[in-house]
Motif scaffolding. Structure first.
Motif, PDB file in Angstrom:
ATOM      1  N   VAL A  11       0.853  -1.185   0.000  1.00 52.94           N
ATOM      2  CA  VAL A  11       0.000   0.000   0.000  1.00 52.94           C
ATOM      3  C   VAL A  11       0.883   1.227   0.000  1.00 52.94           C
ATOM      4  O   VAL A  11       2.014   1.194   0.497  1.00 52.94           O
ATOM      5  CB  VAL A  11      -0.938  -0.014   1.238  1.00 52.94           C
ATOM      6  CG1 VAL A  11      -0.140   0.073   2.534  1.00 52.94           C
ATOM      7  CG2 VAL A  11      -1.987   1.080   1.158  1.00 52.94           C
ATOM      8  N   GLN A  12       0.370   2.300  -0.567  1.00 51.57           N
ATOM      9  CA  GLN A  12       1.119   3.547  -0.562  1.00 51.57           C
ATOM     10  C   GLN A  12       0.985   4.255   0.785  1.00 51.57           C
ATOM     11  O   GLN A  12      -0.001   4.052   1.518  1.00 51.57           O
ATOM     12  CB  GLN A  12       0.617   4.473  -1.672  1.00 51.57           C
ATOM     13  CG  GLN A  12       1.005   4.031  -3.067  1.00 51.57           C
ATOM     14  CD  GLN A  12       0.645   5.070  -4.117  1.00 51.57           C
ATOM     15  OE1 GLN A  12      -0.307   5.824  -3.969  1.00 51.57           O
ATOM     16  NE2 GLN A  12       1.428   5.103  -5.190  1.00 51.57           N
ATOM     17  N   ALA A  13       1.952   5.072   1.082  1.00 49.35           N
ATOM     18  CA  ALA A  13       1.894   5.856   2.311  1.00 49.35           C
ATOM     19  C   ALA A  13       0.603   6.668   2.353  1.00 49.35           C
ATOM     20  O   ALA A  13       0.189   7.228   1.342  1.00 49.35           O
ATOM     21  CB  ALA A  13       3.101   6.773   2.402  1.00 49.35           C
ATOM     22  N   LEU A  85      -1.101   4.902   6.897  1.00 48.25           N
ATOM     23  CA  LEU A  85       0.099   4.072   6.980  1.00 48.25           C
ATOM     24  C   LEU A  85       1.339   4.849   6.545  1.00 48.25           C
ATOM     25  O   LEU A  85       1.282   5.705   5.648  1.00 48.25           O
ATOM     26  CB  LEU A  85      -0.069   2.822   6.137  1.00 48.25           C
ATOM     27  CG  LEU A  85      -0.937   1.745   6.801  1.00 48.25           C
ATOM     28  CD1 LEU A  85      -1.432   0.739   5.777  1.00 48.25           C
ATOM     29  CD2 LEU A  85      -0.162   1.037   7.895  1.00 48.25           C
ATOM     30  N   LYS A  86       2.446   4.508   7.186  1.00 48.55           N
ATOM     31  CA  LYS A  86       3.726   5.150   6.929  1.00 48.55           C
ATOM     32  C   LYS A  86       4.733   4.092   6.498  1.00 48.55           C
ATOM     33  O   LYS A  86       4.579   2.906   6.843  1.00 48.55           O
ATOM     34  CB  LYS A  86       4.237   5.822   8.199  1.00 48.55           C
ATOM     35  CG  LYS A  86       3.276   6.815   8.832  1.00 48.55           C
ATOM     36  CD  LYS A  86       3.822   7.326  10.155  1.00 48.55           C
ATOM     37  CE  LYS A  86       2.847   8.286  10.827  1.00 48.55           C
ATOM     38  NZ  LYS A  86       3.375   8.775  12.128  1.00 48.55           N
ATOM     39  N   PRO A  87       5.766   4.488   5.763  1.00 49.16           N
ATOM     40  CA  PRO A  87       6.781   3.493   5.383  1.00 49.16           C
ATOM     41  C   PRO A  87       7.366   2.755   6.584  1.00 49.16           C
ATOM     42  O   PRO A  87       7.699   1.567   6.475  1.00 49.16           O
ATOM     43  CB  PRO A  87       7.838   4.355   4.681  1.00 49.16           C
ATOM     44  CG  PRO A  87       7.062   5.477   4.100  1.00 49.16           C
ATOM     45  CD  PRO A  87       6.000   5.792   5.125  1.00 49.16           C
ATOM     46  N   ASP A  89       5.858   1.619   8.978  1.00 50.26           N
ATOM     47  CA  ASP A  89       4.944   0.556   9.402  1.00 50.26           C
ATOM     48  C   ASP A  89       5.217  -0.750   8.660  1.00 50.26           C
ATOM     49  O   ASP A  89       4.609  -1.786   8.970  1.00 50.26           O
ATOM     50  CB  ASP A  89       3.484   0.962   9.163  1.00 50.26           C
ATOM     51  CG  ASP A  89       3.055   2.128  10.037  1.00 50.26           C
ATOM     52  OD1 ASP A  89       2.355   3.021   9.513  1.00 50.26           O
ATOM     53  OD2 ASP A  89       3.412   2.144  11.226  1.00 50.26           O
ATOM     54  N   THR A  90       6.112  -0.709   7.690  1.00 54.41           N
ATOM     55  CA  THR A  90       6.446  -1.905   6.927  1.00 54.41           C
ATOM     56  C   THR A  90       7.039  -2.969   7.841  1.00 54.41           C
ATOM     57  O   THR A  90       8.007  -2.720   8.561  1.00 54.41           O
ATOM     58  CB  THR A  90       7.447  -1.571   5.812  1.00 54.41           C
ATOM     59  OG1 THR A  90       6.809  -0.703   4.873  1.00 54.41           O
ATOM     60  CG2 THR A  90       7.923  -2.830   5.112  1.00 54.41           C
ATOM     61  N   THR A 124       3.662  -3.950   3.430  1.00 56.15           N
ATOM     62  CA  THR A 124       4.689  -3.103   2.835  1.00 56.15           C
ATOM     63  C   THR A 124       4.071  -1.760   2.477  1.00 56.15           C
ATOM     64  O   THR A 124       3.090  -1.716   1.730  1.00 56.15           O
ATOM     65  CB  THR A 124       5.284  -3.741   1.579  1.00 56.15           C
ATOM     66  OG1 THR A 124       5.805  -5.042   1.911  1.00 56.15           O
ATOM     67  CG2 THR A 124       6.416  -2.878   1.033  1.00 56.15           C
ATOM     68  N   VAL A 125       4.642  -0.698   3.018  1.00 55.73           N
ATOM     69  CA  VAL A 125       4.133   0.647   2.763  1.00 55.73           C
ATOM     70  C   VAL A 125       5.180   1.393   1.947  1.00 55.73           C
ATOM     71  O   VAL A 125       6.304   1.605   2.407  1.00 55.73           O
ATOM     72  CB  VAL A 125       3.834   1.399   4.065  1.00 55.73           C
ATOM     73  CG1 VAL A 125       3.219   2.772   3.757  1.00 55.73           C
ATOM     74  CG2 VAL A 125       2.905   0.582   4.963  1.00 55.73           C
ATOM     75  N   SER A 127       6.708   4.681  -0.135  1.00 54.96           N
ATOM     76  CA  SER A 127       6.698   6.135   0.055  1.00 54.96           C
ATOM     77  C   SER A 127       6.343   6.855  -1.238  1.00 54.96           C
ATOM     78  O   SER A 127       6.269   6.275  -2.299  1.00 54.96           O
ATOM     79  CB  SER A 127       8.066   6.602   0.548  1.00 54.96           C
ATOM     80  OG  SER A 127       9.069   6.203  -0.357  1.00 54.96           O
TER      81      SER A 127
END
Length: 127
Positions: A11-13, A85-87, A89-90, A124-125, A127
């Motif tokens: 997912v994207q940030a 979500l933030k990178p 959080d991956t 997987t987030v 950026s």
């Protein structure tokens, strides 16, 4: 108790995902369900906990206000709704079940306090 986690993905940030953890077996023995995550090269860390009754939830400071734990009693399934979500959080996310009614909330943040673990699902987030 057997735990089956699902719902991870890319997912994207700023995006959202919902993880699920289906419990089966002797679920009557469970006191709380926890969510943990482990990033590459890092230790497994506490994310959230929800009582098996589903009426109380607790969160790590890093996810408070963005993640929400919930439970569907009829399905014996717990969820982790992840928003904004933030990178960072991956990680691989794990659900876990504890049979013990610990007297303090801090105990539930430790991996050793849980008796059963799911297989993990990768989030997987980008950026």
């Amino acid at each position: 108790v057997q735990l089956q986690a699902s719902g991870g993905g890319l997912v994207q940030a700023g995006g959202s995902l919902r993880l699920s953890c289906a419990a089966s077996g002797r679920t009557f023995s469970v006191s709380s369900m926890g969510w943990f995550r482990q990033a590459p090269g890092e230790e497994r860390e506490f994310v959230a906990r929800i009582t098996w009754s589903g009426n109380r939830a607790y969160y790590a400071d890093s996810v408070k206000g963005r993640f929400t734990a919930s439970r569907d009693n009829a399905k014996n399934t717990v969820y982790l709704e992840m928003n904004s979500l933030k990178p960072e959080d991956t990680a691989v996310y794990y659900c876990a079940a504890s049979r013990t009614y610990w007297s303090d909330s801090y105990s539930y943040t430790m991996t050793g306090s849980y008796d059963y673990w799911g297989q993990g699902t990768l989030v997987t987030v980008s950026s």
